[in-house]
Each structure stands twice: as C-alpha cells, then as structure tokens.
Design a protein around this motif. Sequence first.
Motif, mmCIF file in Angstrom:
data_model
loop_
_atom_site.group_PDB
_atom_site.id
_atom_site.type_symbol
_atom_site.label_atom_id
_atom_site.label_comp_id
_atom_site.label_asym_id
_atom_site.label_seq_id
_atom_site.Cartn_x
_atom_site.Cartn_y
_atom_site.Cartn_z
ATOM 1 N N TYR A 8 0.833 -1.200 0.000
ATOM 2 C CA TYR A 8 0.000 0.000 0.000
ATOM 3 C C TYR A 8 0.871 1.254 0.000
ATOM 4 O O TYR A 8 0.695 2.155 -0.825
ATOM 5 C CB TYR A 8 -0.908 -0.062 1.219
ATOM 6 C CG TYR A 8 -1.782 1.132 1.507
ATOM 7 C CD1 TYR A 8 -2.333 1.926 0.513
ATOM 8 C CD2 TYR A 8 -2.104 1.442 2.818
ATOM 9 C CE1 TYR A 8 -3.162 2.994 0.809
ATOM 10 C CE2 TYR A 8 -2.934 2.505 3.126
ATOM 11 C CZ TYR A 8 -3.453 3.278 2.118
ATOM 12 O OH TYR A 8 -4.270 4.334 2.422
ATOM 13 N N PHE A 9 1.849 1.304 0.896
ATOM 14 C CA PHE A 9 2.702 2.483 0.978
ATOM 15 C C PHE A 9 3.709 2.548 -0.176
ATOM 16 O O PHE A 9 4.065 3.636 -0.624
ATOM 17 C CB PHE A 9 3.371 2.566 2.353
ATOM 18 C CG PHE A 9 2.408 3.044 3.412
ATOM 19 C CD1 PHE A 9 2.259 4.402 3.654
ATOM 20 C CD2 PHE A 9 1.628 2.151 4.121
ATOM 21 C CE1 PHE A 9 1.348 4.864 4.591
ATOM 22 C CE2 PHE A 9 0.713 2.602 5.066
ATOM 23 C CZ PHE A 9 0.574 3.959 5.301
ATOM 24 N N TRP A 12 1.796 4.049 -2.953
ATOM 25 C CA TRP A 12 1.637 5.485 -2.712
ATOM 26 C C TRP A 12 2.898 6.232 -3.131
ATOM 27 O O TRP A 12 2.837 7.241 -3.823
ATOM 28 C CB TRP A 12 1.343 5.718 -1.240
ATOM 29 C CG TRP A 12 0.654 7.000 -0.896
ATOM 30 C CD1 TRP A 12 0.636 8.159 -1.615
ATOM 31 C CD2 TRP A 12 -0.122 7.231 0.269
ATOM 32 N NE1 TRP A 12 -0.094 9.109 -0.957
ATOM 33 C CE2 TRP A 12 -0.580 8.566 0.204
ATOM 34 C CE3 TRP A 12 -0.476 6.452 1.369
ATOM 35 C CZ2 TRP A 12 -1.365 9.133 1.210
ATOM 36 C CZ3 TRP A 12 -1.254 7.022 2.356
ATOM 37 C CH2 TRP A 12 -1.693 8.341 2.273
ATOM 38 N N GLN A 13 4.055 5.716 -2.722
ATOM 39 C CA GLN A 13 5.330 6.347 -3.093
ATOM 40 C C GLN A 13 5.503 6.356 -4.617
ATOM 41 O O GLN A 13 6.026 7.311 -5.181
ATOM 42 C CB GLN A 13 6.517 5.644 -2.428
ATOM 43 C CG GLN A 13 6.556 5.764 -0.919
ATOM 44 C CD GLN A 13 6.998 7.127 -0.410
ATOM 45 O OE1 GLN A 13 7.217 8.070 -1.166
ATOM 46 N NE2 GLN A 13 7.127 7.244 0.889
ATOM 47 N N LYS A 15 3.057 6.441 -6.687
ATOM 48 C CA LYS A 15 1.882 7.143 -7.235
ATOM 49 C C LYS A 15 1.119 6.269 -8.230
ATOM 50 O O LYS A 15 0.593 6.743 -9.244
ATOM 51 C CB LYS A 15 2.276 8.471 -7.863
ATOM 52 C CG LYS A 15 2.850 9.466 -6.858
ATOM 53 C CD LYS A 15 3.133 10.791 -7.512
ATOM 54 C CE LYS A 15 3.726 11.778 -6.519
ATOM 55 N NZ LYS A 15 2.743 12.396 -5.652
ATOM 56 N N PRO A 17 -1.783 3.423 -7.814
ATOM 57 C CA PRO A 17 -2.651 2.555 -7.013
ATOM 58 C C PRO A 17 -2.934 1.199 -7.649
ATOM 59 O O PRO A 17 -3.340 0.273 -6.955
ATOM 60 C CB PRO A 17 -3.931 3.387 -6.861
ATOM 61 C CG PRO A 17 -3.915 4.327 -8.004
ATOM 62 C CD PRO A 17 -2.463 4.609 -8.288
ATOM 63 N N LEU A 47 -7.839 6.787 -4.768
ATOM 64 C CA LEU A 47 -6.420 6.796 -4.413
ATOM 65 C C LEU A 47 -5.578 7.511 -5.457
ATOM 66 O O LEU A 47 -4.609 8.192 -5.107
ATOM 67 C CB LEU A 47 -5.904 5.365 -4.241
ATOM 68 C CG LEU A 47 -6.275 4.659 -2.953
ATOM 69 C CD1 LEU A 47 -5.797 3.207 -3.003
ATOM 70 C CD2 LEU A 47 -5.701 5.364 -1.741
ATOM 71 N N PHE A 51 -2.863 10.103 -4.407
ATOM 72 C CA PHE A 51 -1.461 9.835 -4.725
ATOM 73 C C PHE A 51 -0.877 10.965 -5.569
ATOM 74 O O PHE A 51 0.232 11.422 -5.330
ATOM 75 C CB PHE A 51 -1.304 8.505 -5.459
ATOM 76 C CG PHE A 51 -1.543 7.269 -4.625
ATOM 77 C CD1 PHE A 51 -1.959 7.323 -3.305
ATOM 78 C CD2 PHE A 51 -1.349 6.019 -5.182
ATOM 79 C CE1 PHE A 51 -2.170 6.173 -2.555
ATOM 80 C CE2 PHE A 51 -1.546 4.853 -4.449
ATOM 81 C CZ PHE A 51 -1.960 4.942 -3.130
ATOM 82 N N THR A 54 -0.141 14.064 -3.446
ATOM 83 C CA THR A 54 0.841 13.909 -2.370
ATOM 84 C C THR A 54 2.208 14.398 -2.824
ATOM 85 O O THR A 54 2.727 13.951 -3.844
ATOM 86 C CB THR A 54 0.939 12.428 -1.934
ATOM 87 O OG1 THR A 54 -0.347 12.011 -1.453
ATOM 88 C CG2 THR A 54 1.973 12.227 -0.846
ATOM 89 N N LEU A 57 5.572 11.928 1.771
ATOM 90 C CA LEU A 57 5.014 10.885 2.636
ATOM 91 C C LEU A 57 6.181 10.280 3.397
ATOM 92 O O LEU A 57 7.071 9.690 2.783
ATOM 93 C CB LEU A 57 4.311 9.818 1.788
ATOM 94 C CG LEU A 57 3.747 8.616 2.531
ATOM 95 C CD1 LEU A 57 2.511 9.024 3.317
ATOM 96 C CD2 LEU A 57 3.401 7.516 1.554
ATOM 97 N N LEU A 75 2.029 13.286 6.191
ATOM 98 C CA LEU A 75 1.498 13.402 4.841
ATOM 99 C C LEU A 75 1.487 14.865 4.440
ATOM 100 O O LEU A 75 0.975 15.706 5.179
ATOM 101 C CB LEU A 75 0.073 12.835 4.794
ATOM 102 C CG LEU A 75 -0.720 13.010 3.504
ATOM 103 C CD1 LEU A 75 -0.037 12.297 2.344
ATOM 104 C CD2 LEU A 75 -2.143 12.504 3.701
#
Length: 111
Positions: A8-9, A12-13, A15, A17, A47, A51, A54, A57, A75
């Motif tokens: 999941y993370f 996110w990093q 970008k 999903p 997401l 993402f 962001t 993070l 965040l």
Amino acid sequence: MPTPVELYFEAWQAKDPQILRPVLADDVVFDGPLAHVEGADDWIVALQGLFDATTALTVHKRWIDGDDTITWFDLTIGQSAAMPTVNWTQVDDGLIRRVRVAFDPRPMLGG
C-alpha cells in the motif's frame, strides 16, 4: 514479497494505485476525514487523486497486531504543512479489507 500494508505504501510512493489492486478485497471499505469509499475499483480511482496530490510521505512507525496494522506517518498534500496521520489497515486472507485514516485536514484546506 511485501505485505499488503507495505505494498500500500509502496504504491503510494510510486503514485500508482494499480500496484495495490491484487491485494484489495473487492468489498474493501475506506473511511477517513474527507471520504468514505466502498469497493476496490472505486477506491483505486480515489487513491489516484490522493497519490497525485501527495508531495511528501514519511512513514515513522508501524505496529502490527495479527491482521491489524497501524502506520504513523507525515502526509504533505501540495504546499500544505505536513499532517501527522494514522492509518489502521485490516488484512484478512492476504487482502486489505478495511482502512481507517485519521488526521487533521486543516493544513491542506488552508486553515
């Protein structure tokens, strides 16, 4: 291989999903201060927007208790100040079933 929460993370990093889709239950539920989303496909769409917005993070700590994982992180959305955030992810049979997030959104909302 990363756990679903680590993935999941990582997604996110990156970008992206779609990286997360294989570990999402079809009926996953997300609850946070700005949204409630049900279903994997709808959450993937939501997401992507998060993402993309962001700008930073930083994960500080992760606690694991069986199928429950709490992640504490900062965040940053756009030019806002970093927002201390907690994410409670529940995994069942290798799939993310529920995610609850808490943070104070005022820095992001200009307040």
